[in-house]
Design a protein around this motif. Sequence first.
Motif, short mmCIF file in Angstrom:
data_model
loop_
_atom_site.label_atom_id
_atom_site.label_comp_id
_atom_site.label_asym_id
_atom_site.label_seq_id
_atom_site.Cartn_x
_atom_site.Cartn_y
_atom_site.Cartn_z
N MET A 1 0.82 -1.20 0.00
CA MET A 1 0.00 0.00 0.00
C MET A 1 0.86 1.26 0.00
N GLY A 2 2.12 1.08 0.26
CA GLY A 2 3.01 2.23 0.29
C GLY A 2 3.08 2.95 -1.05
N HIS A 3 3.05 2.18 -2.13
CA HIS A 3 3.13 2.82 -3.45
C HIS A 3 1.86 3.61 -3.76
N ILE A 4 0.71 3.14 -3.28
CA ILE A 4 -0.53 3.89 -3.50
C ILE A 4 -0.51 5.17 -2.67
N ARG A 5 -0.03 5.08 -1.45
CA ARG A 5 0.06 6.28 -0.60
C ARG A 5 1.04 7.29 -1.19
N ARG A 6 2.16 6.79 -1.72
CA ARG A 6 3.13 7.71 -2.34
C ARG A 6 2.51 8.41 -3.55
N PHE A 7 1.77 7.64 -4.36
CA PHE A 7 1.11 8.23 -5.53
C PHE A 7 0.08 9.27 -5.09
N ALA A 8 -0.68 8.94 -4.05
CA ALA A 8 -1.66 9.91 -3.53
C ALA A 8 -0.95 11.16 -3.02
N GLY A 9 0.19 10.97 -2.39
CA GLY A 9 0.97 12.12 -1.93
C GLY A 9 1.45 12.99 -3.07
N VAL A 10 1.87 12.35 -4.15
CA VAL A 10 2.30 13.10 -5.34
C VAL A 10 1.13 13.88 -5.91
N MET A 11 -0.05 13.28 -5.91
CA MET A 11 -1.24 13.99 -6.40
C MET A 11 -1.52 15.22 -5.53
N GLY A 12 -1.39 15.07 -4.22
CA GLY A 12 -1.59 16.21 -3.32
C GLY A 12 -0.56 17.29 -3.56
N ASP A 13 0.70 16.88 -3.75
CA ASP A 13 1.76 17.86 -4.05
C ASP A 13 1.50 18.55 -5.38
N SER A 14 1.01 17.80 -6.35
CA SER A 14 0.69 18.39 -7.65
C SER A 14 -0.42 19.42 -7.53
N ALA A 15 -1.42 19.12 -6.71
CA ALA A 15 -2.51 20.07 -6.49
C ALA A 15 -1.97 21.35 -5.86
N THR A 16 -1.04 21.21 -4.93
CA THR A 16 -0.43 22.39 -4.31
C THR A 16 0.34 23.20 -5.34
N GLY A 17 1.08 22.51 -6.22
CA GLY A 17 1.83 23.20 -7.27
C GLY A 17 0.92 23.91 -8.25
N VAL A 18 -0.17 23.26 -8.64
CA VAL A 18 -1.13 23.88 -9.56
C VAL A 18 -1.75 25.11 -8.90
N ASP A 19 -2.05 25.01 -7.60
CA ASP A 19 -2.59 26.18 -6.88
C ASP A 19 -1.60 27.34 -6.88
N ALA A 20 -0.32 27.03 -6.68
CA ALA A 20 0.70 28.09 -6.66
C ALA A 20 0.79 28.79 -8.02
N VAL A 21 0.76 28.00 -9.09
CA VAL A 21 0.80 28.60 -10.43
C VAL A 21 -0.47 29.40 -10.68
N ARG A 22 -1.58 28.86 -10.23
CA ARG A 22 -2.88 29.56 -10.40
C ARG A 22 -2.85 30.92 -9.71
N GLN A 23 -2.35 30.94 -8.50
CA GLN A 23 -2.30 32.20 -7.75
C GLN A 23 -1.29 33.17 -8.33
N GLY A 24 -0.27 32.64 -9.00
CA GLY A 24 0.75 33.49 -9.59
C GLY A 24 0.44 33.93 -11.01
N THR A 25 -0.70 33.49 -11.54
CA THR A 25 -1.05 33.88 -12.90
C THR A 25 -1.34 35.37 -12.95
N PRO A 26 -0.61 36.10 -13.78
CA PRO A 26 -0.80 37.56 -13.80
C PRO A 26 -2.07 37.98 -14.53
N ARG A 27 -2.59 39.05 -14.11
CA ARG A 27 -3.72 39.69 -14.81
C ARG A 27 -3.29 41.14 -15.02
#
Length: 92
Positions: A1-27
């Motif tokens: 189950m460790g590999h599934i948890r690691r993958f889930a963690g990567v998904m969470g980290d990716s969501a955080t990265g997407v949020d950071a880019v989203r917030q940094g998108t200039p207008r």
Amino acid sequence: MGHIRRFAGVMGDSATGVDAVRQGTPRFEGWHLAPVAGVPVVGLLFVDRLNTVADTWRDSAGILSEVLRKDNDRLFRAADNYVAAEQAGTVT
């Protein structure tokens, strides 16, 4: 189950990265740029188009981030359920 948890963690980290880019998108506010950059009135149409693209990206990134977070939670729950079933002896 460790590999599934690691993958889930990567998904969470990716969501955080997407949020950071989203917030940094200039207008850009075109009328504020005109005196500084010497942007002609025709250039303001480009700024409007750029803002449209930025708004679309911001909306899309919000959707992607939400999906990643929800799937992250689902994977963690699935891994927990699988471990519980394994400990109960219902999975061989």
